[in-house]
Structures are given as C-alpha cells and as structure tokens.
Motif scaffolding. Structure first.
Motif, PDB file in Angstrom:
ATOM      1  N   TYR A  53       0.808  -1.221   0.000  1.00  0.00           N
ATOM      2  CA  TYR A  53       0.000   0.000   0.000  1.00  0.00           C
ATOM      3  C   TYR A  53       0.842   1.273   0.000  1.00  0.00           C
ATOM      4  N   GLN A  54       1.806   1.322   0.903  1.00  0.00           N
ATOM      5  CA  GLN A  54       2.663   2.511   1.036  1.00  0.00           C
ATOM      6  C   GLN A  54       4.060   2.036   1.433  1.00  0.00           C
ATOM      7  N   PHE A  55       5.057   2.319   0.597  1.00  0.00           N
ATOM      8  CA  PHE A  55       6.432   1.989   0.948  1.00  0.00           C
ATOM      9  C   PHE A  55       7.358   2.752   0.004  1.00  0.00           C
ATOM     10  N   THR A  56       8.649   2.552   0.132  1.00  0.00           N
ATOM     11  CA  THR A  56       9.609   3.235  -0.725  1.00  0.00           C
ATOM     12  C   THR A  56      10.358   2.218  -1.561  1.00  0.00           C
ATOM     13  N   ASP A  57      10.699   2.599  -2.800  1.00  0.00           N
ATOM     14  CA  ASP A  57      11.479   1.713  -3.662  1.00  0.00           C
ATOM     15  C   ASP A  57      12.967   1.900  -3.387  1.00  0.00           C
ATOM     16  N   ALA A  58      13.795   1.270  -4.204  1.00  0.00           N
ATOM     17  CA  ALA A  58      15.240   1.300  -3.977  1.00  0.00           C
ATOM     18  C   ALA A  58      15.814   2.711  -4.036  1.00  0.00           C
ATOM     19  N   SER A  59      15.139   3.603  -4.759  1.00  0.00           N
ATOM     20  CA  SER A  59      15.621   4.982  -4.882  1.00  0.00           C
ATOM     21  C   SER A  59      15.069   5.891  -3.786  1.00  0.00           C
ATOM     22  N   GLY A  60      14.230   5.332  -2.895  1.00  0.00           N
ATOM     23  CA  GLY A  60      13.632   6.139  -1.834  1.00  0.00           C
ATOM     24  C   GLY A  60      12.342   6.821  -2.219  1.00  0.00           C
ATOM     25  N   ARG A  61      11.828   6.503  -3.408  1.00  0.00           N
ATOM     26  CA  ARG A  61      10.586   7.131  -3.892  1.00  0.00           C
ATOM     27  C   ARG A  61       9.382   6.417  -3.304  1.00  0.00           C
ATOM     28  N   ALA A  62       8.351   7.184  -2.926  1.00  0.00           N
ATOM     29  CA  ALA A  62       7.121   6.603  -2.391  1.00  0.00           C
ATOM     30  C   ALA A  62       6.375   5.859  -3.484  1.00  0.00           C
ATOM     31  N   VAL A  63       6.004   4.620  -3.212  1.00  0.00           N
ATOM     32  CA  VAL A  63       5.259   3.796  -4.166  1.00  0.00           C
ATOM     33  C   VAL A  63       4.205   3.011  -3.397  1.00  0.00           C
ATOM     34  N   GLY A  64       3.306   2.361  -4.143  1.00  0.00           N
ATOM     35  CA  GLY A  64       2.289   1.519  -3.530  1.00  0.00           C
ATOM     36  C   GLY A  64       0.898   1.848  -4.034  1.00  0.00           C
ATOM     37  N   PHE A  65      -0.044   0.980  -3.697  1.00  0.00           N
ATOM     38  CA  PHE A  65      -1.423   1.141  -4.140  1.00  0.00           C
ATOM     39  C   PHE A  65      -2.015   2.451  -3.649  1.00  0.00           C
ATOM     40  N   ASP A  66      -1.883   2.740  -2.346  1.00  0.00           N
ATOM     41  CA  ASP A  66      -2.447   3.978  -1.804  1.00  0.00           C
ATOM     42  C   ASP A  66      -1.831   5.202  -2.469  1.00  0.00           C
ATOM     43  N   VAL A  67      -0.523   5.154  -2.706  1.00  0.00           N
ATOM     44  CA  VAL A  67       0.184   6.276  -3.338  1.00  0.00           C
ATOM     45  C   VAL A  67      -0.358   6.509  -4.744  1.00  0.00           C
ATOM     46  N   ASP A  68      -0.531   5.426  -5.491  1.00  0.00           N
ATOM     47  CA  ASP A  68      -1.038   5.555  -6.861  1.00  0.00           C
ATOM     48  C   ASP A  68      -2.467   6.089  -6.883  1.00  0.00           C
ATOM     49  N   ILE A  69      -3.302   5.617  -5.957  1.00  0.00           N
ATOM     50  CA  ILE A  69      -4.695   6.073  -5.912  1.00  0.00           C
ATOM     51  C   ILE A  69      -4.759   7.562  -5.583  1.00  0.00           C
ATOM     52  N   ALA A  70      -4.035   7.985  -4.557  1.00  0.00           N
ATOM     53  CA  ALA A  70      -4.055   9.393  -4.163  1.00  0.00           C
ATOM     54  C   ALA A  70      -3.523  10.283  -5.281  1.00  0.00           C
ATOM     55  N   SER A  71      -2.428   9.850  -5.912  1.00  0.00           N
ATOM     56  CA  SER A  71      -1.827  10.650  -6.981  1.00  0.00           C
ATOM     57  C   SER A  71      -2.748  10.743  -8.191  1.00  0.00           C
ATOM     58  N   ALA A  72      -3.384   9.628  -8.549  1.00  0.00           N
ATOM     59  CA  ALA A  72      -4.286   9.623  -9.701  1.00  0.00           C
ATOM     60  C   ALA A  72      -5.528  10.466  -9.436  1.00  0.00           C
ATOM     61  N   ALA A  73      -6.077  10.401  -8.220  1.00  0.00           N
ATOM     62  CA  ALA A  73      -7.237  11.230  -7.877  1.00  0.00           C
ATOM     63  C   ALA A  73      -6.874  12.711  -7.941  1.00  0.00           C
ATOM     64  N   ALA A  74      -5.676  13.047  -7.454  1.00  0.00           N
ATOM     65  CA  ALA A  74      -5.213  14.438  -7.519  1.00  0.00           C
ATOM     66  C   ALA A  74      -5.051  14.883  -8.973  1.00  0.00           C
ATOM     67  N   ASP A  75      -4.445  14.035  -9.800  1.00  0.00           N
ATOM     68  CA  ASP A  75      -4.261  14.369 -11.219  1.00  0.00           C
ATOM     69  C   ASP A  75      -5.596  14.612 -11.904  1.00  0.00           C
ATOM     70  N   ALA A  76      -6.590  13.788 -11.567  1.00  0.00           N
ATOM     71  CA  ALA A  76      -7.911  13.918 -12.194  1.00  0.00           C
ATOM     72  C   ALA A  76      -8.535  15.271 -11.900  1.00  0.00           C
ATOM     73  N   MET A  77      -8.166  15.882 -10.782  1.00  0.00           N
ATOM     74  CA  MET A  77      -8.746  17.161 -10.379  1.00  0.00           C
ATOM     75  C   MET A  77      -7.777  18.324 -10.547  1.00  0.00           C
ATOM     76  N   GLY A  78      -6.612  18.082 -11.149  1.00  0.00           N
ATOM     77  CA  GLY A  78      -5.654  19.153 -11.370  1.00  0.00           C
ATOM     78  C   GLY A  78      -4.981  19.646 -10.102  1.00  0.00           C
ATOM     79  N   LEU A  79      -4.905  18.807  -9.073  1.00  0.00           N
ATOM     80  CA  LEU A  79      -4.264  19.181  -7.825  1.00  0.00           C
ATOM     81  C   LEU A  79      -2.783  18.820  -7.849  1.00  0.00           C
ATOM     82  N   GLN A  80      -1.955  19.696  -7.325  1.00  0.00           N
ATOM     83  CA  GLN A  80      -0.528  19.434  -7.201  1.00  0.00           C
ATOM     84  C   GLN A  80      -0.250  18.820  -5.832  1.00  0.00           C
ATOM     85  N   VAL A  81       0.304  17.612  -5.800  1.00  0.00           N
ATOM     86  CA  VAL A  81       0.596  16.968  -4.522  1.00  0.00           C
ATOM     87  C   VAL A  81       2.058  16.565  -4.460  1.00  0.00           C
ATOM     88  N   ARG A  82       2.584  16.581  -3.261  1.00  0.00           N
ATOM     89  CA  ARG A  82       3.934  16.087  -2.991  1.00  0.00           C
ATOM     90  C   ARG A  82       3.822  15.043  -1.893  1.00  0.00           C
TER      91      ARG A  82
END
Length: 266
Positions: A53-82
C-alpha cells in the motif's frame, strides 16, 4: 489669504480622492487570492514500509497502491501533490497538528474522524492473527498483552487502547512480524494481505495466519480538518477513477486476482 484657503481646500480634496481610490482598489477581488487551491501544493504523508500500500522503492521514492490512488485522484482534479514519507505514527501526529495536509491512506474509525476528515472509502480490508508455525494460539483473547504486537499508530492500537489493553508496538508491520518470528512476541495482529505480502517478500517462513479474517476496515484518504473543498475534490477524483477505469488498472497492477474486497469495482 483667499488663495491659501483655496490651496488648502484643494489639498484636502486631493487627499480625500486618493483615500477613495485606495479604498476602491482594495475592494477589487484578487483572482489569485480567491482561488488559493489552484496553485497550492498539497503535502500527503506515506508510510515508508507498509507494502503493497505505502512503501519506498530502492531509490527512496514513495510507491504503492495507496500512493497511486491518491496521486491519480489528484491528477484527475488538477491538484498538485507532494508525497512525504515517514514512520506512520509520526505522520499521523503531523496530520493531526496541521503540519501536513493529509495521508495517502488511513483506515476509518469514528474516533479518528474527530481528528481528521476522511474521503469516500476506496478499499475494504481485513486483519488476521499471525503466529509462529509451532504455536497453539488460535485467538488473541487470553494472550498476555505484552506478548501481542501491533504497528504503532495502527487502528489495532486504537482498538486495544480503547479497551484498556496495552500490547507491544513496532514502528512498522515488518518489524512486528520479524519480532514475532524471532520469538520476542507470540502473536501479531495486522492487515492480512500486507502481512502475507511481507512474509513472502522478506522470506519469513515460520509464520502463518490462524482463524478467520477479522476487523473489516475501510481504507480512505485522510485530510486535515476544516478543508471541505479539498475533501470534495479528492472525492470527485476518486469517482472519476472509478468511471474512467483507472482505478481498476491500479488495482490490477498491485493485486492482480488477489481476493480483496473492492467497493469501487462492484
């Protein structure tokens, strides 16, 4: 003397005119000020070690199902998220104190809803009991609380705390499971799929689940209190993911045909 009086009157009139102009200009709406969300970067927290759901890859980047869902929902609404990564209990504390804007996934509870606002649920999950293979334990009832371990800040800690029970805690779910494997605890309580995922990927072979899945939980985005506009945008974004098929793509990427209850694909 008359000329001086006229000059004085003119100066007063000029000052009054300037004051009026300043007042009028200040009353004109500022489009940028009236739409602060349009340019704002929203900071969402994500656990460093809660796969898939939420973890970091070898480069330290946030990845996972929850991360993808939140990012995609933000993209759909034109929201900038970090996405900001950290330990879960620390992220919860930052959210509740307004230091971040939200977290990418949190289990709903009435108690938690007094501290944060929740989006519409996007996933149903169950918890399981994890024990060592040689254990005779079938339920957490009757087990010394100090021999039970849960993730710090997890909803299971809230559950036990509300009943006056203080189990052992670990910073991450994998810490809880490795502690169980090493004999520091006799039972771990955690999300079934996340636990099985970690056992497989960390090659922990001496732990099994017992009993039926329990504690059905709704996974939601969690946001700071008193921002209904942002909450509405994320809810709309989640709805767009469902109708566009993007949710199902993300779900299949992380879970494939795993048997996880999914309210958005019903």
């Amino acid at each position: 003397i008359m000329t001086s009086a006229l000059d004085c009157d003119g100066l007063i009139a000029l000052r009054a005119l300037i004051a009026l102009l300043i007042l009028l200009v200040s009353a004109i709406p500022n489009p940028a000020a009236s739409l602060p969300d349009a340019r704002q970067e929203w900071v969402l927290g994500s656990d460093v070690d809660y796969p898939p759901y939420q973890f970091t890859d070898a480069s330290g980047r946030a990845v996972g199902f929850d991360v993808d869902i939140a990012s995609a929902a933000a993209d759909a609404m034109g929201l900038q998220v970090r996405i900001k990564t950290g330990l879960w209990d620390g992220l919860r504390n930052e959210l509740e104190h307004g230091q971040i804007d939200g977290v990418v996934g949190m289990f709903y509870s009435a108690e938690r809803s007094r501290q944060v606002d929740f989006s519409s649920p996007y996933l149903w999950l169950h918890y399981s009991l994890f024990v060592r293979r040689d254990s005779t334990i079938k339920t957490w009832e009757g087990v010394d609380p100090s021999r039970i371990v849960v993730q710090q800040g997890d909803i299971t800690e809230d559950y036990f705390g509300a009943r006056g029970i203080r189990p052992g805690t670990a910073h991450t779910l994998v810490d809880a499971l490795t502690g169980l494997s090493a004999g520091r605890y006799d039972l771990a309580l955690g999300p079934q799929l996340a636990g099985l995922y970690l056992l497989h990927h960390r090659h922990i072979a001496n732990i099994i689940t017992v009993g039926e899945p329990m504690f059905p939980q709704q996974k939601c985005l969690a946001l700071g209190k008193d921002n209904p506009e942002l909450l509405g945008k994320f809810n709309e974004g989640l709805a767009i993911l469902k109708t566009s098929g993007r949710y199902e793509q993300i779900y299949q990427r992380w879970f494939g045909i795993e048997n996880v209850e999914n309210p958005l694909s019903r």
